[in-house]
Design a protein around this motif. Sequence first.
Motif, short mmCIF file in Angstrom:
data_model
loop_
_atom_site.label_atom_id
_atom_site.label_comp_id
_atom_site.label_asym_id
_atom_site.label_seq_id
_atom_site.Cartn_x
_atom_site.Cartn_y
_atom_site.Cartn_z
N SER A 82 0.87 -1.19 0.00
CA SER A 82 0.00 0.00 0.00
C SER A 82 0.90 1.23 0.00
O SER A 82 2.06 1.18 0.42
CB SER A 82 -0.92 0.00 1.22
OG SER A 82 -0.17 -0.13 2.43
N ASP A 83 0.38 2.34 -0.49
CA ASP A 83 1.19 3.56 -0.60
C ASP A 83 1.76 3.95 0.76
O ASP A 83 1.05 4.03 1.76
CB ASP A 83 0.34 4.70 -1.14
CG ASP A 83 0.10 4.59 -2.64
OD1 ASP A 83 0.95 4.01 -3.34
OD2 ASP A 83 -0.95 5.07 -3.10
N GLY A 84 3.08 4.19 0.77
CA GLY A 84 3.74 4.67 1.97
C GLY A 84 3.99 3.65 3.05
O GLY A 84 4.42 3.98 4.16
N CYS A 85 3.77 2.39 2.74
CA CYS A 85 3.92 1.35 3.77
C CYS A 85 5.38 0.92 3.93
O CYS A 85 6.25 1.24 3.12
CB CYS A 85 3.08 0.12 3.41
SG CYS A 85 3.79 -0.89 2.08
N ILE A 86 5.60 0.17 4.99
CA ILE A 86 6.84 -0.60 5.15
C ILE A 86 6.56 -1.99 4.60
O ILE A 86 5.65 -2.68 5.08
CB ILE A 86 7.24 -0.73 6.63
CG1 ILE A 86 7.47 0.63 7.27
CG2 ILE A 86 8.48 -1.62 6.78
CD1 ILE A 86 7.64 0.59 8.79
N VAL A 87 7.29 -2.40 3.59
CA VAL A 87 7.23 -3.80 3.17
C VAL A 87 8.22 -4.58 4.03
O VAL A 87 9.42 -4.27 4.06
CB VAL A 87 7.57 -3.97 1.68
CG1 VAL A 87 7.91 -5.42 1.36
CG2 VAL A 87 6.40 -3.52 0.82
N LEU A 88 7.71 -5.55 4.74
CA LEU A 88 8.53 -6.38 5.64
C LEU A 88 8.74 -7.72 4.97
O LEU A 88 7.91 -8.63 5.05
CB LEU A 88 7.82 -6.52 6.98
CG LEU A 88 8.48 -7.38 8.06
CD1 LEU A 88 9.89 -6.89 8.36
CD2 LEU A 88 7.64 -7.39 9.32
N SER A 89 9.86 -7.85 4.27
CA SER A 89 10.16 -9.10 3.56
C SER A 89 10.91 -10.03 4.50
O SER A 89 11.95 -9.67 5.06
CB SER A 89 11.02 -8.82 2.33
OG SER A 89 11.43 -10.03 1.73
N LEU A 90 10.39 -11.25 4.65
CA LEU A 90 10.96 -12.21 5.62
C LEU A 90 11.81 -13.27 4.95
O LEU A 90 12.15 -14.27 5.56
CB LEU A 90 9.81 -12.85 6.39
CG LEU A 90 8.98 -11.85 7.21
CD1 LEU A 90 7.60 -12.37 7.49
CD2 LEU A 90 9.70 -11.48 8.49
N THR A 91 12.19 -13.05 3.70
CA THR A 91 12.91 -14.08 2.94
C THR A 91 14.31 -14.37 3.48
O THR A 91 14.85 -15.44 3.23
CB THR A 91 13.01 -13.70 1.46
OG1 THR A 91 13.60 -12.40 1.35
CG2 THR A 91 11.63 -13.69 0.82
N ARG A 92 14.90 -13.41 4.21
CA ARG A 92 16.25 -13.65 4.75
C ARG A 92 16.22 -14.39 6.09
O ARG A 92 17.28 -14.81 6.58
CB ARG A 92 17.00 -12.32 4.90
CG ARG A 92 17.34 -11.69 3.56
CD ARG A 92 18.18 -10.44 3.70
NE ARG A 92 18.48 -9.87 2.39
CZ ARG A 92 19.14 -8.72 2.21
NH1 ARG A 92 19.56 -8.01 3.27
NH2 ARG A 92 19.38 -8.25 1.00
N MET A 93 15.04 -14.56 6.66
CA MET A 93 14.90 -15.40 7.86
C MET A 93 14.61 -16.82 7.37
O MET A 93 13.47 -17.28 7.38
CB MET A 93 13.80 -14.86 8.76
CG MET A 93 14.08 -13.48 9.32
SD MET A 93 12.79 -12.84 10.41
CE MET A 93 12.94 -13.94 11.82
N ASP A 94 15.66 -17.49 6.91
CA ASP A 94 15.48 -18.72 6.15
C ASP A 94 16.20 -19.93 6.76
O ASP A 94 16.61 -20.84 6.04
CB ASP A 94 15.95 -18.51 4.71
CG ASP A 94 17.43 -18.12 4.63
OD1 ASP A 94 18.07 -17.94 5.68
OD2 ASP A 94 17.92 -17.98 3.49
N ARG A 95 16.28 -19.96 8.07
CA ARG A 95 16.99 -21.08 8.72
C ARG A 95 16.02 -22.18 9.16
O ARG A 95 14.96 -21.90 9.71
CB ARG A 95 17.76 -20.58 9.94
CG ARG A 95 18.90 -19.63 9.64
CD ARG A 95 19.57 -19.19 10.94
NE ARG A 95 18.63 -18.49 11.82
CZ ARG A 95 18.84 -18.28 13.12
NH1 ARG A 95 19.95 -18.73 13.69
NH2 ARG A 95 17.95 -17.62 13.84
N ILE A 96 16.43 -23.41 8.93
CA ILE A 96 15.79 -24.57 9.57
C ILE A 96 16.49 -24.73 10.91
O ILE A 96 17.66 -25.09 10.98
CB ILE A 96 15.92 -25.83 8.72
CG1 ILE A 96 15.24 -25.64 7.36
CG2 ILE A 96 15.32 -27.03 9.46
CD1 ILE A 96 15.45 -26.80 6.40
N LEU A 97 15.80 -24.44 11.98
CA LEU A 97 16.43 -24.38 13.30
C LEU A 97 16.56 -25.75 13.95
O LEU A 97 17.48 -25.99 14.73
CB LEU A 97 15.62 -23.46 14.21
CG LEU A 97 15.47 -22.02 13.70
CD1 LEU A 97 14.49 -21.24 14.57
CD2 LEU A 97 16.83 -21.33 13.68
#
Length: 455
Positions: A82-97
């Motif tokens: 949406s206009d002016g939003c923060i896009v929170l991309s979680l693709t770098r949180m990619d660990r199998i713990l």
Amino acid sequence: MGDLIEQLRAGLPGEAVITDPDVTTSYGHDMAGFCPSGAPAVVVLPRTVEQVQHVMRTATALQVPVVPQGARTGLSGAANASDGCIVLSLTRMDRILEIDPVNRIAVVEPGVVNAVLSRAVGELGLCYPPDPSSWEQCTIGGNIGTGSGGLCCVKYGVTAEYVLGLEVVLADGRLLKTGRRTAKGVAGYDLTRLFVGSEGSLGIVVRAVLALKPAPPEQLALVAEFPSAAAACEAVCAIMAGGHAPSLLELMDGTTVRAVNKMARMGLPESTEALLLAAFDSHDPAADLAALGKVCTAAGATQVVPAEDTAESELLLQARRLALPALELVSTATMIDDVCVPRSALGAMLEGVAAIAAKFDLTIGVCAHAGDGNTHPVVCFDAGDPDESRRARESFDEIMALGLALGGTITGEHGVGVLKKEWLARELGPVGVELQRGVKQVFDPLGLLNPGKLF
């Protein structure tokens, strides 16, 4: 804008905060058509739970909307900015713990790709069954957000049935833990299930405890050709009523079959009006296929071809996997519907879609997870033709109306997002919408999480 970027950078590495418009624009939308999207103010790519908490605290302090994203393979606009939003991309949180064979669980971060998890647990003789068609790209967080399904749902169920527990960052930055690691547990309200399918509107999933199954034997498949979609659907009903337990039961209508032939030259029978693909991963799949083949023949199948080995099975199933790419080549654009009906109404659904295609003079191919009644009518149209685009949208809506009239739901696995907001209200009714809005208000009183989606 300056305050937002400055405060985000105070708790995030420099490379995790992206403001270049040429880059942020690429995060504007998922794979759905006909869905509006805006221009994000910033894209952030955190790697830790603490960094996600910092983003949400900053967003709450400045009252900036946040749109969480995975791999953006969704088909409903749920990840659209949406206009002016923060896009929170979680693709770098990619660990199998963790993978725990004794308790048959995996603990993962949201950016883990579905196929990566499947292969990792497979090395230990385990299986994570949910397998969306985009499994090589889609993430577990996105699967949880949309409550996704896949080809194996008929036997193994959907994502919701494998999410045991979650860690979720709430809108104000607090960390909520839900669910369990145990095989069963009924303490309190089931908040875990509440988050599955919530499309990022209630909180940010940052960790998930997933149930695993023992890896099944390799499956064998067959393909059955039918002179009509009605006959194929009759076979589906007979298969399920007869107590058979296929690991896969998929249907392609004649339009889809011909599109796959044109794309891949697979030599599928051009004269068929419906192909039914079935598979078993049982201890005696050949016997199960033989029994199922008899059911198909009794329902009117003109030809039944069982595979002799897993390689041949894979070749048969490749046709189903190519269905959507093949239909995308029919015209310049597609709209992919996701209507799920009772299995007993599957024949009426396919007949109704054919009538809608004729009414609007459009090509609409249907592929379906027939074993659970989940149809994917694909409306093919010329995006450069305003009249055809209008007819495509109207046909899409009529397909959803047909699904509801048959006792179904507007979405079996793709979610609501932007695309089906109006139809969610029709399905839930005013009381249902009021209560769901109330739940949203409890978790996100400022309305910052994925605004404009669902309602």
